[in-house]
Write an enzyme that holds these catalytic residues in place. Structure first.
Site, PDB file in Angstrom:
ATOM      1  N   ARG A 392       0.856  -1.200   0.000  1.00  0.00           N
ATOM      2  CA  ARG A 392       0.000   0.000   0.000  1.00  0.00           C
ATOM      3  C   ARG A 392       0.880   1.233   0.000  1.00  0.00           C
ATOM      4  NH1 ARG A 392      -3.805   2.213   4.136  1.00  0.00           N
ATOM      5  NH2 ARG A 392      -5.671   2.910   3.057  1.00  0.00           N
ATOM      6  N   PHE A 397       0.962  10.624   2.248  1.00  0.00           N
ATOM      7  CA  PHE A 397       0.428   9.998   3.462  1.00  0.00           C
ATOM      8  C   PHE A 397       1.427   8.983   4.014  1.00  0.00           C
ATOM      9  CE2 PHE A 397      -3.067   7.090   5.339  1.00  0.00           C
ATOM     10  CZ  PHE A 397      -2.790   7.584   6.595  1.00  0.00           C
ATOM     11  N   GLN A 400       2.941   1.263   3.364  1.00  0.00           N
ATOM     12  CA  GLN A 400       2.682   0.210   4.346  1.00  0.00           C
ATOM     13  C   GLN A 400       3.171  -1.124   3.826  1.00  0.00           C
ATOM     14  OE1 GLN A 400      -1.334   0.142   5.790  1.00  0.00           O
ATOM     15  NE2 GLN A 400      -1.203  -1.967   6.541  1.00  0.00           N
ATOM     16  N   ASN A 439      -2.604  -1.492  12.491  1.00  0.00           N
ATOM     17  CA  ASN A 439      -3.476  -2.365  13.272  1.00  0.00           C
ATOM     18  C   ASN A 439      -4.888  -2.300  12.733  1.00  0.00           C
ATOM     19  OD1 ASN A 439      -4.753  -0.020  14.372  1.00  0.00           O
ATOM     20  ND2 ASN A 439      -3.168   0.105  15.940  1.00  0.00           N
ATOM     21  N   PHE A 450       4.071   0.858   8.870  1.00  0.00           N
ATOM     22  CA  PHE A 450       4.044   1.840   7.790  1.00  0.00           C
ATOM     23  C   PHE A 450       5.008   2.973   8.117  1.00  0.00           C
ATOM     24  CE2 PHE A 450       0.660   2.995  10.737  1.00  0.00           C
ATOM     25  CZ  PHE A 450       0.825   4.349  10.923  1.00  0.00           C
ATOM     26  N   LEU A 459      -3.566  10.146  13.571  1.00  0.00           N
ATOM     27  CA  LEU A 459      -3.184   8.792  13.983  1.00  0.00           C
ATOM     28  C   LEU A 459      -2.589   8.741  15.384  1.00  0.00           C
ATOM     29  CD1 LEU A 459      -1.535   7.477  10.688  1.00  0.00           C
ATOM     30  CD2 LEU A 459      -3.909   7.294  11.418  1.00  0.00           C
ATOM     31  N   HIS A 463      -2.055   4.441  16.858  1.00  0.00           N
ATOM     32  CA  HIS A 463      -1.034   3.512  16.379  1.00  0.00           C
ATOM     33  C   HIS A 463       0.249   3.761  17.170  1.00  0.00           C
ATOM     34  CE1 HIS A 463      -3.325   2.295  12.709  1.00  0.00           C
ATOM     35  NE2 HIS A 463      -3.863   3.482  12.900  1.00  0.00           N
TER      36      HIS A 463
END
Length: 594
Positions: A392, A397, A400, A439, A450, A459, A463
């Site tokens: 990903r 951004f 991952q 997660n 990531f 976030l 995380h």
């Protein structure tokens, strides 16, 4: 008692009683001078309010009605004094389960005889009895719900049954002067919410779409741009398909009578498509979410992998068990019990990811997030990430990876189950190159991680941040430019070829243990001999203590015993040290002399 005790026990009424209470002509002074305005009605339209506001004097209005009136006339509808929109105070009424207004503290239902007040700073509405008993009498000037400070002047009376003159409808300024909005203005106000407002073109366009089908669809998908809405729509489709069938292949429509399912929420769609969570992990039912979180929390109780043995404060208990047991062998020595504990290193860890586009050097915060870093470094040592792709990649951004299946739904920790989050205010998603765990909810960490391309404050505290890139930011920029498909999957393969671990604090011996061992060895080697504290009888010369008989007696006796044994100072010191080393625990005898 007295002769007038039965004066009221008559079978007739007087002329005064007939004129004032029962019948006859009544004077104008005795008649009710006004019709009471209920506290739940707007003082401008005399209808129940929906969004109540009030003035400093306690006059209650509906915000939808009072704002156009103020903009047109610029004064208070009740008193006629100059009035501005900024003088309005937003009210917060509370209702019970039956929909009746009540005091949120005493839970007394408001009636036309209740004394109702509000606090200016917060707008919360209470009964005066609660404010009097809990604020005024104890002189505790803190709001009962929000604990915000306020003054005596901030108490505004909305309804006082003892002073009803302020609620005479015929004395209201807009009633006496017949001031009201035109029917056309009211019609425009109902049709156009932006009427009487100075708005930009974009804001007006947004308001026009609020009641349309497009607006409802955008609200369902959580708003945002077209790409974000398409991602959430795809996630919702996947969720609905997964809920139509069970793992056994049964149709959910046929099982509705046995178990009802709820529609997926926007939280599930967002977690499934935006924040690095798989659609399969986003559940719709609240009880399923709760069960998953409880299971993940219980799974956090794991055994340490890179553990060390530490002496416990308790003994093994073998002596007491053998003393009271007829099957165990007698044990007369109690040893301390040693237990396994997790290693909490005091220094950082360093690894290098050899990727297809270049090398990334990572610094790991083993001293702040020991469990997460232990999982990551151990997986790197085992070669778990070798040949694993980054599945990903979202520009501006993050990227991952860490899933051996390459689907974003696999991967597990070194313990074989999820482990707890390690959230810390020192480690936030701020800056480029932050490394964090992916997660599917609280305490559900596995092997996926990531790397951020830019700050992502949304976030934080969701995380676990466990490291950051200290070398190879240009490689990270090259990864960010790789084109992706509609599912954010890189069209050009980005793979971790190999991982090199440079510093692993979990396999290195603790510095504190090394210092303790070095201190013990030094104390054994530098044992002082021939001094007062260590070996008082090893002195070569006898010194008299005091005068008179026996002044050499103590030293002579000790010196003779040393010579009789035939031991030198060095031999005696070594035997004492050996005895110290042998004495580890508490030793009991065999009770034969009892």
């Amino acid at each position: 008692m007295g002769k007038k005790q039965h004066s009221k026990d008559r079978m007739f009424i007087t002329r005064t009683e007939w004129a004032t209470e029962w019948g006859g002509a009544k004077s104008k002074e005795i008649r009710t001078p006004f019709k009471r305005l209920p506290f739940y009605c707007c003082a401008l339209t005399f209808t129940p309010f929906e969004d109540p506001v009030c003035s400093q004097e306690g006059h209650v209005f509906d915000i939808l009605n009072i704002i156009p009136y103020i903009q047109k006339f610029g004064k208070n509808p009740v008193t006629g004094a100059p009035f501005a929109i900024k003088d309005l105070i937003k009210l917060q009424f509370y209702k019970n389960s039956e929909g009746e207004y009540q005091c949120p503290v005493l839970h007394k239902v408001f009636t036309e005889f209740s004394h109702i007040v509000c606090i200016k700073t917060t707008g919360n509405v209470f009964s005066y009895e609660a404010i009097r008993e809990l604020n005024i009498k104890p002189k505790s000037w803190k709001e009962l719900l929000t604990d915000e400070p306020f003054n005596r002047e901030d108490i505004i009376s909305i309804q006082d049954p003892n002073t009803l003159d302020t609620r005479v409808l015929t004395d209201f300024d807009h009633v006496r002067k017949d001031l009201k909005l035109d029917d056309e203005e009211l019609k425009k106000l109902r049709e156009d919410p932006a009427y009487f407002m100075n708005l930009s073109g974009d804001t007006k366009a947004m308001l026009r779409e609020l009641g349309t089908e497009k607006g409802r669809e955008a609200a369902k998908l959580g708003g945002g741009g077209d790409k974000a809405q398409s991602e959430r729509a795809a996630a919702l489709t996947i969720l609905e398909k997964s809920k139509q069938t069970t793992p056994g292949g049964k149709d959910m429509n046929k099982m509705k009578e046995e178990k009802s399912t709820s529609a997926p929420s926007i939280v599930d769609a967002a977690s499934a498509s935006v924040y690095g969570r798989s659609a399969a992990a986003a559940k719709s039912d609240s009880h399923e979410k709760t069960a998953a979180r409880v299971a993940a929390h219980m799974a956090g109780e794991i055994k340490p992998v890179n553990a060390k043995l530490v002496k416990s404060q308790y003994t093994s208990g073998k002596a007491s068990r053998s003393f009271t047991s007829t099957t165990l062998d007698p044990v007369t020595k109690n040893d301390f019990e040693y237990v396994q504990v997790e290693r909490n290193p005091k220094k950082k860890g360093y690894v290098r990811l050899h990727c297809t586009h270049g090398d990334l050097n990572l610094e790991l915060h083993c001293d702040i997030t020991p469990r997460t870093c232990e999982n990551f470094i151990t997986l790197c040592d085992r070669g778990y990430y070798n040949g694993v792709i980054f599945h990903r990649n979202i520009r501006n951004f993050m990227i991952q990876g860490g899933d051996p299946t390459g689907t974003g739904k696999g991967g597990e920790s070194i313990w074989g189950k999820p482990f707890k989050d390690e959230l810390n205010s020192k480690l936030l998603h701020t800056g480029r190159g932050i490394v964090s765990m992916a997660n599917s909810g609280p305490h559900s960490n596995g092997s996926q991680f990531f790397v951020l391309y830019k700050s992502a404050p949304h976030l934080n505290y969701k995380h676990t941040v466990f490291g950051h890139v200290v070398g190879g930011l240009e490689i990270l920029s090259a990864m960010e430019k790789v084109p992706v498909d509609d599912d954010d999957r890189p069209l050009e393969e980005i793979k971790i070829l190999q991982v090199s671990v440079f510093v692993n604090p979990y396999t290195e011996p603790d510095e504190q243990e090394e210092k303790i061992e070095a201190t013990l060895e030094a104390s054994d080697d530098n044992e002082m001999v021939g001094t007062w504290y260590s070996n008082p009888v090893a002195s070569a010369t006898l010194v008299a203590t005091g005068t008179g008989v026996g002044k050499y007696l103590k030293n002579k006796t000790a010196w003779d015993s040393v010579k009789g044994d035939g031991l030198s100072n060095g031999q005696q010191s070594s035997e004492l040290n050996a005895a110290k080393k042998r004495k580890v625990g508490v030793e009991f005898n065999d009770f034969s002399g009892w």
